[in-house]
Design a protein around this motif. Structure first.
Motif, PDB file in Angstrom:
ATOM      1  N   SER A 179      37.312  54.315  48.094  1.00  9.28           N
ATOM      2  CA  SER A 179      38.735  54.135  47.882  1.00  9.28           C
ATOM      3  C   SER A 179      38.980  52.687  47.465  1.00  9.28           C
ATOM      4  CB  SER A 179      39.537  54.499  49.129  1.00  9.28           C
ATOM      5  OG  SER A 179      39.141  53.688  50.218  1.00  9.28           O
ATOM      6  N   GLY A 180      40.174  52.445  46.955  1.00  5.87           N
ATOM      7  CA  GLY A 180      40.498  51.115  46.446  1.00  5.87           C
ATOM      8  C   GLY A 180      40.351  51.075  44.943  1.00  5.87           C
ATOM      9  N   GLY A 181      40.351  49.903  44.383  1.00  5.47           N
ATOM     10  CA  GLY A 181      40.274  49.766  42.947  1.00  5.47           C
ATOM     11  C   GLY A 181      41.648  49.824  42.304  1.00  5.47           C
ATOM     12  N   GLY A 182      41.659  49.801  40.975  1.00  6.99           N
ATOM     13  CA  GLY A 182      42.914  49.858  40.256  1.00  6.99           C
ATOM     14  C   GLY A 182      43.019  48.741  39.245  1.00  6.99           C
ATOM     15  N   LEU A 183      44.267  48.439  38.871  1.00  6.36           N
ATOM     16  CA  LEU A 183      44.549  47.416  37.865  1.00  6.36           C
ATOM     17  C   LEU A 183      45.031  46.139  38.553  1.00  6.36           C
ATOM     18  CD1 LEU A 183      45.054  46.515  34.905  1.00  6.36           C
ATOM     19  CD2 LEU A 183      47.343  47.531  35.128  1.00  6.36           C
ATOM     20  N   VAL A 184      44.475  45.014  38.172  1.00  7.07           N
ATOM     21  CA  VAL A 184      44.858  43.729  38.751  1.00  7.07           C
ATOM     22  C   VAL A 184      44.840  42.668  37.653  1.00  7.07           C
ATOM     23  CG1 VAL A 184      42.500  43.133  39.435  1.00  7.07           C
ATOM     24  CG2 VAL A 184      44.426  42.137  40.677  1.00  7.07           C
ATOM     25  N   GLN A 185      45.674  41.664  37.807  1.00 10.42           N
ATOM     26  CA  GLN A 185      45.705  40.573  36.840  1.00 10.42           C
ATOM     27  C   GLN A 185      44.550  39.596  37.092  1.00 10.42           C
ATOM     28  OE1 GLN A 185      49.608  38.774  37.032  1.00 10.42           O
ATOM     29  NE2 GLN A 185      50.490  40.324  35.687  1.00 10.42           N
ATOM     30  N   PRO A 186      44.135  38.890  36.072  1.00 10.43           N
ATOM     31  CA  PRO A 186      43.098  37.869  36.277  1.00 10.43           C
ATOM     32  C   PRO A 186      43.501  36.896  37.377  1.00 10.43           C
ATOM     33  CG  PRO A 186      43.454  38.225  33.945  1.00 10.43           C
ATOM     34  CD  PRO A 186      44.511  39.022  34.657  1.00 10.43           C
ATOM     35  N   GLY A 187      42.535  36.568  38.216  1.00  7.16           N
ATOM     36  CA  GLY A 187      42.798  35.706  39.360  1.00  7.16           C
ATOM     37  C   GLY A 187      43.209  36.457  40.609  1.00  7.16           C
ATOM     38  N   GLY A 188      43.469  37.730  40.474  1.00  5.78           N
ATOM     39  CA  GLY A 188      43.898  38.537  41.606  1.00  5.78           C
ATOM     40  C   GLY A 188      42.743  39.011  42.471  1.00  5.78           C
ATOM     41  N   SER A 189      43.096  39.835  43.459  1.00  4.16           N
ATOM     42  CA  SER A 189      42.115  40.325  44.429  1.00  4.16           C
ATOM     43  C   SER A 189      42.241  41.834  44.613  1.00  4.16           C
ATOM     44  CB  SER A 189      42.325  39.642  45.783  1.00  4.16           C
ATOM     45  OG  SER A 189      42.150  38.239  45.687  1.00  4.16           O
ATOM     46  N   LEU A 190      41.143  42.432  44.988  1.00  2.00           N
ATOM     47  CA  LEU A 190      41.100  43.849  45.335  1.00  2.00           C
ATOM     48  C   LEU A 190      40.053  44.042  46.416  1.00  2.00           C
ATOM     49  CD1 LEU A 190      41.133  45.763  41.914  1.00  2.00           C
ATOM     50  CD2 LEU A 190      42.932  45.813  43.650  1.00  2.00           C
ATOM     51  N   ARG A 191      40.224  45.105  47.198  1.00  2.00           N
ATOM     52  CA  ARG A 191      39.204  45.475  48.174  1.00  2.00           C
ATOM     53  C   ARG A 191      38.798  46.927  47.962  1.00  2.00           C
ATOM     54  NH1 ARG A 191      39.563  45.566  54.771  1.00  2.00           N
ATOM     55  NH2 ARG A 191      40.788  47.454  54.318  1.00  2.00           N
ATOM     56  N   LEU A 192      37.514  47.133  47.822  1.00  2.00           N
ATOM     57  CA  LEU A 192      36.962  48.475  47.724  1.00  2.00           C
ATOM     58  C   LEU A 192      36.404  48.890  49.074  1.00  2.00           C
ATOM     59  CD1 LEU A 192      34.992  48.172  44.360  1.00  2.00           C
ATOM     60  CD2 LEU A 192      37.406  48.719  44.720  1.00  2.00           C
TER      61      LEU A 192
END
Length: 126
Positions: free
Chosen positions: A7-20
């Protein structure tokens, strides 16, 4: 039966964060080496990070070292990939993977891992 559900992922802007996240069943998390890989269409799957089952030591590819962090919650049988300072070149389908016999080092060998998650798209774009 071993099962990995991402789960997790998706669209993010440069410099942003995500957690998978990768929720596992069918085995105890600490028994296996845990890994994260990614793949861009037309390219081979490449290793991103891993945690060794022997000593808990983690490794990262040069391209993500210092920006990504692998971790695990053994009580809940989930492991994670925290991604910070994301760049457009991080765009890929990300996969979690585990194996009892896989060796975690700075050299990631895709074929060492028997069990794989379904993959999740990460897109870094403005």
């Amino acid at each position: 039966q071993v099962q990995l559900v991402q789960s997790g992922g998706g669209l993010v802007q440069p410099g942003g964060s995500l957690r998978l996240s990768c929720a596992v069943s069918g085995f105890t998390l600490d028994e296996h080496t845990l890994g994260w890989f990614r793949q861009v269409p037309g390219h081979e799957r490449e290793g991103v990070s891993c945690i060794a089952n022997s000593d808990g030591k983690s490794f990262y590819s040069d391209s993500v070292n210092g920006r990504f962090t692998i971790s695990k919650d053994s009580a809940n049988n989930i492991f994670y990939l925290e991604m910070n300072s994301l760049k457009p070149e991080d765009t890929a389908v990300y996969y979690c993977a585990t194996d009892y016999w896989a060796f975690c080092s700075s050299v990631f060998i895709v074929d060492d891992y028997e069990h794989w998650g379904q993959g999740t798209q990460v897109t870094v774009s403005s």
